[in-house]
Write an enzyme that holds these catalytic residues in place. Sequence first.
Site, short mmCIF file in Angstrom:
data_model
loop_
_atom_site.label_atom_id
_atom_site.label_comp_id
_atom_site.label_asym_id
_atom_site.label_seq_id
_atom_site.Cartn_x
_atom_site.Cartn_y
_atom_site.Cartn_z
N LYS A 52 0.84 -1.20 0.00
CA LYS A 52 0.00 0.00 0.00
C LYS A 52 0.88 1.25 0.00
O LYS A 52 0.60 2.21 -0.71
CB LYS A 52 -0.96 -0.02 1.20
CG LYS A 52 -2.06 -1.05 1.01
CD LYS A 52 -2.89 -1.32 2.25
CE LYS A 52 -3.81 -2.51 1.95
NZ LYS A 52 -4.57 -2.95 3.13
N GLN A 96 -4.96 -1.88 9.21
CA GLN A 96 -4.75 -3.17 8.56
C GLN A 96 -5.34 -4.28 9.43
O GLN A 96 -5.03 -4.40 10.60
CB GLN A 96 -3.23 -3.39 8.35
CG GLN A 96 -2.90 -4.67 7.60
CD GLN A 96 -3.45 -4.68 6.17
OE1 GLN A 96 -3.32 -3.71 5.43
NE2 GLN A 96 -4.10 -5.77 5.80
N ASP A 119 -11.36 2.19 3.27
CA ASP A 119 -11.59 0.74 3.06
C ASP A 119 -13.07 0.45 2.77
O ASP A 119 -13.42 -0.62 2.30
CB ASP A 119 -11.17 -0.05 4.32
CG ASP A 119 -9.81 -0.72 4.15
OD1 ASP A 119 -9.41 -0.96 3.00
OD2 ASP A 119 -9.17 -1.02 5.18
#
Length: 281
Positions: A52, A96, A119
């Site tokens: 990322k 995460q 997300d």
Amino acid sequence: MAIRIDGKVISTEIKDELKAHVAELAAAGKEICLAVIQVGNDKASTVYVSNKKKACEYIGIKSLAYELPEETTTEELLAIIEELNARADVNGILVQLPVPKHIDEEKILLAISPDKDVDGFHPVSVGRLNIGQKGFRSCTPAGVIQLLKRTGIAIDGKECVVIGRSNIVGKPMAAMLLAENGTVTVCHSHTKNLAEVTKRADILVVAIGKPKMITAEYVKEGATVIDVGIHRMDDGKLCGDVDFESVEPIAGAITPVPGGVGPMTIAMLMYNCVASAEMNE
Ligand code: NAD
């Protein structure tokens, strides 16, 4: 022979478009910033986080990395999220997953401001998707929609079957196909006569988590087959939930694993970061 839908090419195309757009924003004095939080040292998570960061670098998005020790408490993590929610220079916040077991994951995801939820996991983002409002879309299914659109595969009026009903793939996938005017059926572990249902599909999206489960018997001739699954086999090779060798000869179009859906997830995360800067202007 099926058309191979190339996620590497399409994800690079998206990242290059974003790179150009981010350069324009930068020229106008606007910087985009993503905060990535990792708790603990889970090896797979470290790889995902590093990918990322690399994608941010490629596109020109600033990334703020928070590498927190395994012992971090829910309260400590919440305090960092609160601080990032309040910062005007931070456009996206990503925690995460999975977080260590002692951390209350639901509380953490709820704490991220829906305006920075790149997300697309916050209930507000899920709600916005389901009622057709502007908002962040879960990255993997959003990537599937881009694969279809950019390959010229129409969704409108098509029979779409999704196998899997997880919150991050199956359910948002179904909602996104519906938003594109597909006729959508969702199958899951309690579905009876799975092959009978999946054989109706013009577009079959497979997100089961079982290596090579979907063989030619489940697929209508000429169907588009999108394989979301990723598994590392004993020989070190990657495979999906679809038995590629069996399905490819009868499908109209198919995604390989690796190089299909996989690279799209990060591309769509980057898309969400850029969109965030514009949504919250
Ligand atoms: P999950 O385990 O949360 O959900 C699996 C779903 O499959 C469940 O809804 C279950 O009902 C259904 N299912 C299980 N067995 C079934 C059966 N025999 N028949 C019909 N349905 C069945 O998994 P997930 O998080 O949705 O992920 C699915 C796959 O996609 C995994 O292989 C995962 O690694 C992969 N994945 C890939 C990406 C990516 O970026 N490409 C992102 C997320 C997940």
